[in-house]
Design an enzyme around this catalytic site. Sequence first.
Site, PDB file in Angstrom:
ATOM      1  N   SER A 100       0.791  -1.246   0.000  1.00  0.00           N
ATOM      2  CA  SER A 100       0.000   0.000   0.000  1.00  0.00           C
ATOM      3  C   SER A 100       0.814   1.283   0.000  1.00  0.00           C
ATOM      4  CB  SER A 100      -0.953   0.000   1.205  1.00  0.00           C
ATOM      5  OG  SER A 100      -2.043  -0.854   0.965  1.00  0.00           O
ATOM      6  N   LYS A 121       0.257   3.717  -2.761  1.00  0.00           N
ATOM      7  CA  LYS A 121      -0.779   4.756  -2.730  1.00  0.00           C
ATOM      8  C   LYS A 121      -0.182   6.160  -2.707  1.00  0.00           C
ATOM      9  CE  LYS A 121      -4.529   2.139  -0.458  1.00  0.00           C
ATOM     10  NZ  LYS A 121      -3.977   0.772  -0.423  1.00  0.00           N
ATOM     11  N   SER A 142      -5.887   3.483   4.587  1.00  0.00           N
ATOM     12  CA  SER A 142      -5.310   2.690   3.499  1.00  0.00           C
ATOM     13  C   SER A 142      -6.413   2.041   2.676  1.00  0.00           C
ATOM     14  CB  SER A 142      -4.346   1.616   4.025  1.00  0.00           C
ATOM     15  OG  SER A 142      -3.541   1.124   2.980  1.00  0.00           O
TER      16      SER A 142
END
Length: 473
Positions: free
Chosen positions: A79, A82, A143
């Site tokens: 993640s 991102k 997230s």
Amino acid sequence: MRIKNVLLKICSFVLVFGYFSGILTRTDAYAAEDILTITQNAGYQTTEFYKPKASIVIEAKTGQVLWEDNPDLKWNPASIAKLMSVYLVFEAIEQGKFTLETTVKATDNDQAISQIYELSNNSIVSGVDYPVQDLLYATLVQSSNVATVMLANLVTDNDEAKFIHMMNDTAKELGMTNSTFYNCSGAETGSFNGYYKPEGIDQNADNVTTARDLAILSYHLLKNYPDTVTYTSPTQITIMENTPYAEVLENHNYSLPGLAYGYEGADGLKTGSSPTGGFNYAATAKRGDTRLIEIVLGVGDWEDQEGELQRHAFGNAIFDQAFATYEYKQLLPKGDTTINKEDVILDQNFYGVIQRNTEPAFQLSTDKVTMETGLSQVSPTIKAPSVRFKYAKKLKALQNSTFFKNGKKKNALSTFFVNGLLIILGLLLAALAKLFKKDGSTQRFSPILALGVVLILMGIGLSVYTVIIGPWF
């Protein structure tokens, strides 16, 4: 007896050599101290099993590397990817494509993605308008994969593949030479059950990057969009307040002050974990004028969820070492100073990173001051600190010249104006003398030409006088 003395000398030499060898060995071991030893010495309980596969610490303003261990290992960041999506969102806002208050109407696909249990998400209801600002909080605090997809689709008007290409193009522009993105959120596309499917992009591929590349991304994110920390620093926040869809989000960055591994000055950036990437951590913290960025990749194993906490132990420990060793501060003031026995004048204050309790060593190039630090840049595209300068002696010589002084006097300009008029008038008279000269005339002397020559010589002579002596009236 002689043999005995020789043996005593040999033994003494061996003992002395062994003593200093021990000192040198301990010094080398300390210099080569790895991240596991640093973390254990900082008081954290950890083992070789959790040791990160790669890590790096850089100073956030200069991009100088303060610590690195295997920084170019290619890895799945999960993640943390991102952050690239968020970078593109902020860039679109900067370009005026939309604002933080712009709303995104959730689709049936968005709602379906939010209900996939295996993915990290927040609640999304089809037909509801979600502000960009709230989706940013959902992306960076919770997230949320669905929030990231919704933002990506806003940037490209629902062209999912275009956004992936933008991610890769931007990575190249920023100098991320070992990164390839296949999805916008860190979760492989195949895990979205067909609700997110960028055309022409490998559905089963993981994003690939390195600790160095993520540090470069974080550097540019904080430099270009410093408000990023507004969205990464809350330990808890409520989005969609005062609506039926209000939701409390919890931050997984346990190094934020007040959480399990709270670290003084920590205010971002992003965690990430996956079966193939283990537990990863991108962090930033500020103490005084010094802001650091660190990346920790591949802590532990997905099967052992303790790695979720252990990544913060390693991150905190190398932050401690970097903050204790280096600081960012003003090293030279704007204006007059002396560098390497040369009197110079700096255009502005000089800031840089220096090892604590040491004196900086500077270099003068053609027109810039730089500092010798022994530190490398995280990327060749990020230049080391420098400031322009002028040599004071040359500048003072110019300032002290008669011409420069006279230039400041009230009548200096008037003097040069008159001198110029004399020269121009002389040239005009010389031209007239030639014009009025009769064809075939043998007359050698022309009063008009003579007057013109005299005026020209007077103008030149008075100009020289003004430069050397000063204004003549």
